[in-house]
Design an enzyme around this catalytic site. Structure first.
Site, PDB file in Angstrom:
ATOM      1  N   TYR A  53     -49.925   7.730  -7.380  1.00 36.40           N
ATOM      2  CA  TYR A  53     -51.003   8.383  -8.122  1.00 36.40           C
ATOM      3  C   TYR A  53     -50.478   9.285  -9.225  1.00 36.40           C
ATOM      4  CZ  TYR A  53     -54.306   6.313  -4.966  1.00 36.40           C
ATOM      5  OH  TYR A  53     -55.055   5.386  -4.297  1.00 36.40           O
ATOM      6  N   ARG A  56     -50.143   7.040 -12.072  1.00 39.84           N
ATOM      7  CA  ARG A  56     -51.447   6.728 -12.659  1.00 39.84           C
ATOM      8  C   ARG A  56     -51.923   7.889 -13.549  1.00 39.84           C
ATOM      9  NH1 ARG A  56     -49.642   3.468 -10.214  1.00 39.84           N
ATOM     10  NH2 ARG A  56     -49.134   2.881 -12.333  1.00 39.84           N
ATOM     11  N   GLN A  86     -66.817   2.899 -11.107  1.00 40.90           N
ATOM     12  CA  GLN A  86     -65.839   2.707 -10.036  1.00 40.90           C
ATOM     13  C   GLN A  86     -64.474   3.247 -10.450  1.00 40.90           C
ATOM     14  OE1 GLN A  86     -66.000  -1.374  -8.248  1.00 40.90           O
ATOM     15  NE2 GLN A  86     -67.603  -1.702  -9.750  1.00 40.90           N
ATOM     16  N   ASN A  87     -64.337   3.611 -11.723  1.00 45.08           N
ATOM     17  CA  ASN A  87     -63.060   4.064 -12.246  1.00 45.08           C
ATOM     18  C   ASN A  87     -62.803   5.522 -11.886  1.00 45.08           C
ATOM     19  OD1 ASN A  87     -62.910   1.529 -13.417  1.00 45.08           O
ATOM     20  ND2 ASN A  87     -63.726   2.224 -15.380  1.00 45.08           N
ATOM     21  N   VAL A  88     -61.540   5.847 -11.690  1.00 40.00           N
ATOM     22  CA  VAL A  88     -61.173   7.210 -11.324  1.00 40.00           C
ATOM     23  C   VAL A  88     -60.630   7.988 -12.517  1.00 40.00           C
ATOM     24  CG1 VAL A  88     -60.786   6.632  -8.898  1.00 40.00           C
ATOM     25  CG2 VAL A  88     -58.874   6.458 -10.522  1.00 40.00           C
ATOM     26  N   ASP A  89     -60.579   7.350 -13.689  1.00 47.06           N
ATOM     27  CA  ASP A  89     -60.120   8.053 -14.896  1.00 47.06           C
ATOM     28  C   ASP A  89     -61.273   8.856 -15.502  1.00 47.06           C
ATOM     29  OD1 ASP A  89     -61.599   6.430 -16.976  1.00 47.06           O
ATOM     30  OD2 ASP A  89     -60.407   4.819 -16.087  1.00 47.06           O
ATOM     31  N   HIS A 104     -65.619   6.361  -6.713  1.00 42.85           N
ATOM     32  CA  HIS A 104     -64.368   6.242  -5.961  1.00 42.85           C
ATOM     33  C   HIS A 104     -63.431   7.427  -6.156  1.00 42.85           C
ATOM     34  CE1 HIS A 104     -65.110   1.613  -5.932  1.00 42.85           C
ATOM     35  NE2 HIS A 104     -65.810   2.257  -5.020  1.00 42.85           N
ATOM     36  N   GLY A 170     -67.444  -4.744 -17.168  1.00 44.74           N
ATOM     37  CA  GLY A 170     -66.045  -4.748 -16.768  1.00 44.74           C
ATOM     38  C   GLY A 170     -65.789  -4.720 -15.281  1.00 44.74           C
ATOM     39  N   THR A 171     -66.631  -5.384 -14.522  1.00 40.79           N
ATOM     40  CA  THR A 171     -66.436  -5.440 -13.078  1.00 40.79           C
ATOM     41  C   THR A 171     -66.716  -6.858 -12.581  1.00 40.79           C
ATOM     42  OG1 THR A 171     -67.228  -4.622 -10.928  1.00 40.79           O
ATOM     43  CG2 THR A 171     -68.814  -4.617 -12.743  1.00 40.79           C
TER      44      THR A 171
END
Length: 231
Positions: A53, A56, A86-89, A104, A170-171
């Site tokens: 992580y 990332r 769903q992205n963690v950015d 997420h 984008g999924t």
């Protein structure tokens, strides 16, 4: 004001230079899920999980929002826009979107291992062994790992139910429970699915498939929606 709800996945961030998980050269090509993205992995090898992580976060610090992120923010000029990602950015936020729900978790945040309600912004990109919460326990990534519940899923479902327009970007619509959110949308609401590999979704009425990348398809759709705005 009409409400647009946008469901986004890794394909939105890929054009900013962030690797997706499932593509041929993606993150799971180099790492096993079981080794870096489960509670058991954390218990077994905290240093390996932290290294994953931290890398990332370092990559994220060098990434910039792309045309899709910026176009979605422009929709707020005429619509009530809610992003569910769903992205963690944090590229949606940096692109200008004001309402973003992270299903997420968030890469730039960490939380207590004894009290999940204790969540902190991480300074810099590196989380280390020995970084503690106010209760004296080790901090962990603020990420929903495989095998853990998704705390915000019901809030996300409620938001999708309220949508006048639904946009999916984008999924693969293969990751549950997030993929199931599309079924909460009002049958009469227009729905758009933007992804180069998009395929028909059974039992979803009024779904227009746009087989383009996020960077190409999203600005085009945003232009359409801005020009057809009816209040």
């Amino acid at each position: 004001m009409k409400k647009i709800v946008v469901l986004t996945g890794a394909g939105v961030s890929a054009e900013s230079g962030l690797k997706t998980f499932r593509d041929q050269d993606g993150l799971w090509h180099d790492h096993r899920v079981e080794d870096v993205a489960t509670p058991e992995a954390w218990e077994r090898d905290m240093d390996l999980v932290n290294k994953f992580y931290n890398e990332r976060r370092k990559n994220l610090s060098e990434a910039r929002p792309n045309a899709a992120h910026i176009a979605l923010a422009r929709l707020e000029e005429k619509y009530d826009v809610q992003i569910i990602t769903q992205n963690v950015d944090d590229l949606h936020e940096r692109g200008g979107s004001s309402k973003v729900l992270h299903l997420h978790g968030e890469l730039k945040k960490v939380r207590s291992t004894v009290d999940p309600s204790l969540v902190y912004e991480l300074k810099g990109w590196e989380l280390k062994r020995g970084d503690l919460c106010e209760k004296g326990s080790q901090l962990r990534p603020h990420i929903v790992w495989f095998g853990e519940p998704v705390p915000l899923i019901m809030e996300a479902a409620r938001l999708v139910e309220e949508a006048d327009i639904l946009i999916i970007i984008g999924t693969s619509l293969q990751v549950y429970p997030a993929a199931g959110l599309v079924h909460y949308a009002f049958a009469g609401a227009p729905k758009f699915y933007i992804d180069p590999k998009a395929s028909a979704v059974p039992f979803i009425p009024l779904l227009e498939i746009i087989r383009k990348t996020a960077g190409e398809g999203v600005p085009e759709l945003v232009d359409r929606l801005m020009n057809s705005f009816e209040g």
